[in-house]
Design a protein around this motif. Structure first.
Motif, short mmCIF file in Angstrom:
data_model
loop_
_atom_site.label_atom_id
_atom_site.label_comp_id
_atom_site.label_asym_id
_atom_site.label_seq_id
_atom_site.Cartn_x
_atom_site.Cartn_y
_atom_site.Cartn_z
N GLN A 578 30.12 62.37 -46.62
CA GLN A 578 30.20 63.82 -46.54
C GLN A 578 30.54 64.27 -45.12
OE1 GLN A 578 26.44 65.27 -47.97
NE2 GLN A 578 27.02 65.07 -50.14
N GLY A 579 30.97 65.51 -45.03
CA GLY A 579 31.16 66.17 -43.74
C GLY A 579 32.13 65.45 -42.84
N ILE A 580 31.75 65.36 -41.58
CA ILE A 580 32.65 64.80 -40.57
C ILE A 580 32.89 63.31 -40.81
CG2 ILE A 580 30.83 64.22 -38.90
CD1 ILE A 580 32.75 65.18 -36.68
N PHE A 581 31.92 62.62 -41.45
CA PHE A 581 32.10 61.19 -41.71
C PHE A 581 33.20 60.97 -42.76
CE2 PHE A 581 27.67 61.75 -40.36
CZ PHE A 581 27.68 60.96 -39.23
N LEU A 582 33.24 61.83 -43.77
CA LEU A 582 34.32 61.76 -44.75
C LEU A 582 35.65 62.14 -44.11
CD1 LEU A 582 35.50 61.49 -47.59
CD2 LEU A 582 34.71 63.83 -48.06
N ALA A 583 35.64 63.21 -43.30
CA ALA A 583 36.87 63.67 -42.66
C ALA A 583 37.44 62.63 -41.72
CB ALA A 583 36.62 64.97 -41.91
N SER A 584 36.57 61.77 -41.17
CA SER A 584 37.06 60.76 -40.22
C SER A 584 37.93 59.70 -40.88
CB SER A 584 35.89 60.07 -39.52
OG SER A 584 35.24 59.15 -40.38
N GLY A 585 37.88 59.63 -42.22
CA GLY A 585 38.71 58.66 -42.91
C GLY A 585 40.13 59.11 -43.16
N ASP A 586 40.40 60.41 -43.03
CA ASP A 586 41.75 60.94 -43.29
C ASP A 586 42.60 60.76 -42.04
OD1 ASP A 586 43.97 62.19 -44.34
OD2 ASP A 586 43.16 64.22 -44.06
N VAL A 587 42.92 59.53 -41.71
CA VAL A 587 43.59 59.22 -40.45
C VAL A 587 45.08 59.54 -40.49
CG1 VAL A 587 41.90 57.47 -39.81
CG2 VAL A 587 43.94 56.81 -41.11
N ASN A 588 45.65 59.71 -41.70
CA ASN A 588 47.08 60.05 -41.78
C ASN A 588 47.33 61.53 -41.97
OD1 ASN A 588 46.43 60.53 -44.45
ND2 ASN A 588 47.63 58.82 -45.29
N GLY A 589 46.25 62.33 -42.02
CA GLY A 589 46.39 63.78 -42.08
C GLY A 589 46.90 64.31 -43.40
N SER A 590 46.64 63.57 -44.49
CA SER A 590 47.13 64.01 -45.81
C SER A 590 46.23 65.06 -46.44
CB SER A 590 47.24 62.81 -46.74
OG SER A 590 45.95 62.28 -47.03
N GLY A 591 45.05 65.24 -45.90
CA GLY A 591 44.11 66.20 -46.46
C GLY A 591 43.04 65.58 -47.32
N SER A 592 43.11 64.30 -47.58
CA SER A 592 42.09 63.61 -48.37
C SER A 592 42.06 62.14 -47.99
CB SER A 592 42.36 63.78 -49.87
OG SER A 592 43.61 63.18 -50.22
N LEU A 593 40.95 61.49 -48.37
CA LEU A 593 40.80 60.06 -48.10
C LEU A 593 41.45 59.26 -49.22
CD1 LEU A 593 39.53 57.65 -46.58
CD2 LEU A 593 37.44 58.05 -47.91
N THR A 594 42.39 58.38 -48.85
CA THR A 594 43.10 57.57 -49.84
C THR A 594 43.18 56.13 -49.37
OG1 THR A 594 45.29 57.90 -48.88
CG2 THR A 594 44.50 59.59 -50.44
N ALA A 595 43.72 55.29 -50.26
CA ALA A 595 43.91 53.88 -49.90
C ALA A 595 44.85 53.71 -48.72
CB ALA A 595 44.44 53.12 -51.12
#
Length: 651
Positions: A578-595
């Motif tokens: 959740q929160g900033i920890f989830l956002a830290s996974g969006d390293v390509n800037g797509s708006g969501s965490l993906t493979a």
């Protein structure tokens, strides 16, 4: 983001060779001359230094007169009202207005030679700025120009007084108290002159003007209510004396002030209430057989302890700086004087009673006679004093920034602009409204050639520029050139403050995070840097919506296969971030965490890639609304990919 680069200057045999050092001076007509100093050692130092880059689009070369060179720097003002300042400079027979990116906004051809910088203020109080520019030269061909913000002449201008030289920056001030500003300037009619006070339509302020001056007017005037009677006075120096006139054109009691052995040229006085009595003191310098630094009371008498003789009876054309460093109505007074190539006292600092302040005078080669400016140029919480130099070494001049604690110069100084900085120095401002401090230096080549150039330099100092960063940033303190120095007003408004930390088990404070504060329209209203405990503060804010924009060059780290596993579990709906920890996974800037993000993180762990499209750090700050009270906004900074918050940042 503006870059700061560190380099190591290698020791080489060339540094042992004598440098080509020249010292500039003015002749009796005001033309710039130079003399070569023989057998001068190189002033370039070995060791580590900071290189301050100029902003993109700078420096700019503009035409310069072969003999009559610029003095007192440039002018920085937002003349078109777009929230970003322009840089105005007049050289030879043209006035230029450049945008902060170096693009030319407009230029204006002038009759005569421009030496002093333009003055800028809203003269008619209509919300738009006007620009006043004087010209002169030899043979005399002087004019006084008044322009709108587009560079167009106002009706009735320019004015021509029999081609007489207008040897000053025009002063823009409400002398008669009716609201709109008057244009005050001196007309040189050697060996005498006139003091002119004109309305925006070109008419005189009243029937008492102009006033005849029985010696050559020698300085830019200053305007203020020196005796506290509710009416403004105009203070100036002729070659022989200090003068103070009332609005009726009559000399005030105690004036003129004549001190045998002293004379005046270019040392424009300042007006300041040193005792808090409501009466103004006159601060200036002189040259002649017995040159001095002085402060005079409103009645023309010297203050106790003053004047201070200038060491070695050296002539100086210094124009002083007066600042209230502590913000408590206690002023310090700064002056400079010229030297040769020896390291000798050249920057002097006094309190109101003429006692030297701690760690002054400061010694340097060459000395200086340009403008003195004061600001926190290295963001250490202490103010520095910035000067130019009378020297040019191997075709480059000097801009100094002296620490007030006696430790020498700020790392990376002196700056080395092309040509001489003599009689100019440096202006200080946030030119492009990005919250970062810039230093603007006007220098020039002196080859006595029709191809000589003046050079506008705009250096990024890579530190925040807040309302408290600059105490004295331009010639005579502000663009009106009125010379009236006042104590800062008590703080008003509200405070936005908080702490920035890393969301690990220890909540490690994040020191050195650059923060820029923007209002609801996106304009920068402040900037600062977090301290050693991660804390920050913005003060004097009005009600409204604000956004804090953080940035850092801190090292990325803390990301391991454990973080990759957490991201995979989230994608597979096994456990959730959740929160900033989830956002830290969006390293390509797509708006969501993906493979795709997980693959990039794995590649960076394996050193296959060394960066992410979104950068190294993210912050979870949110917009805030100030509504009648102070606000505390704590937030976190986290390295992209550090899902478990395990990293311990290096301070």
């Amino acid at each position: 983001m503006k870059k700061l680069f560190l380099i190591v200057i290698a020791f080489s045999l060339s540094l042992l060779l004598p440098a080509q050092v020249y010292r500039a001076y003015l002749d009796e007509l005001g033309a710039t001359k130079v003399t070569r100093l023989k057998n001068a050692p190189s002033g370039i130092k070995n060791g580590e230094s900071i290189i301050y880059n100029q902003l993109p689009g700078w420096p700019k070369k503009i035409a310069a007169h072969p003999n009559f060179k610029n003095m007192r720097g440039a002018t920085i003002a937002d003349i078109d009202g777009d929230g970003v300042s322009e840089i105005l400079a007049a050289s030879y027979n043209k006035l230029y207005a450049f945008r902060s990116n170096g693009d030319l906004l407009w230029s204006k051809s002038l009759t005569g030679t421009a030496i002093y910088p333009p003055s800028v203020a809203d003269i008619d109080m209509d919300g738009d700025l006007e620009i006043a520019q004087a010209t002169g030269g030899v043979p005399a061909n002087g004019r006084i120009y008044l322009l709108d913000h587009t560079g167009s002449d106002l009706a009735g201008w320019p004015m021509n007084f029999s081609n007489h030289w207008i040897l000053c920056s025009p002063v823009l001030a409400d002398v008669d108290g009716d609201g709109p500003l008057e244009i005050i300037f001196t007309e040189r009619i050697y060996p005498n002159g006139n003091l002119q006070v004109r309305k925006i339509d070109g008419s005189t302020m009243n029937a008492s003007w102009p006033v005849a001056i029985t010696s050559t007017p020698a300085t830019t005037p200053s305007v203020g209510d020196i005796d506290g009677d509710g009416n403004k006075e105009i203070v100036l120096c002729s070659y022989n004396d200090v003068l103070a006139f009332g609005t009726d054109g009559a000399l005030k009691p105690g004036f003129p002030v004549v001190n045998p052995g002293t004379a005046f040229s270019y040392q424009s006085p300042l007006l300041v209430d040193l005792d808090g009595t409501g009466k103004l003191d006159i601060v200036g310098a002189s040259h002649g057989d017995a040159p001095e630094f002085y402060t005079l009371k409103f009645d023309g008498s010297y203050r106790p302890g003053w004047p201070v003789p200038i060491p070695n009876n050296d002539w100086t054309y210094t124009t002083p700086a007066v600042v209230d460093i502590a913000g408590k109505g206690t002023f310090n007074l700064f002056f400079t004087k010229p030297n040769g190539d020896e390291v000798l006292p050249m920057l002097f600092g006094f309190n109101k009673d003429a006692a030297s302040i701690s760690n002054f005078p400061v010694s340097a080669r060459g000395g200086d006679e340009g403008i003195i400016t004061v600001a926190d140029v290295d963001n250490d919480g202490q103010y520095e004093v910035v000067t130019g130099s009378n020297l040019c070494e191997d075709s480059f001049g000097f801009i100094h920034a002296f620490k007030m604690n006696g430790s020498g110069e700020v790392p990376g100084f002196p700056l080395r602009p092309l040509g001489f900085s003599y009689m100019n120095g440096a202006d200080l401002a946030d030119v492009n409204n990005d919250g970062i401090l810039e230093l603007i230096s006007l220098s020039y080549e002196q080859n006595f050639s029709a191809t000589d150039s003046a050079v506008l330099n705009v250096y990024s100092l890579n530190v925040p520029c807040t309302p408290n960063t600059i105490l004295f940033g331009t010639y005579k303190g502000d663009n009106s050139r009125s010379g009236l120095i006042t104590a800062p007003a008590p703080p008003v408004g509200f405070t936005l403050s908080g702490m920035v930390s890393y969301p690990n088990a220890s909540q490690t404070p994040l020191e050195g995070i650059n923060l820029v504060l923007k209002n609801s329209s996106g304009a920068v209203v402040g900037s600062t840097t977090t301290n050693a405990t991660g804390n920050y503060s913005f003060s004097e804010l009005q009600n409204g919506e604000y956004t804090v924009s953080p940035a850092t060059f801190k090292t990325w780290g803390g990301v391991t296969v454990s973080d990759v596993l957490l991201f995979k579990k989230h994608i597979a709906n096994i456990s959730y971030l959740q929160g900033i920890f989830l956002a830290s996974g969006d390293v390509n800037g797509s708006g969501s965490l993906t493979a795709s993000d997980v693959l990039l993180i794995k590649k960076r762990i394996a050193s296959i890639v060394n960066s992410f499209p979104e950068g190294d750090w993210l912050f979870n700050n949110t917009p805030v609304t100030i509504n009648g009270g102070n606000i505390i906004l704590d937030f976190n900074g986290l390295c992209f990919g550090d899902a478990n918050g395990s990293y311990i940042p290096v301070r």
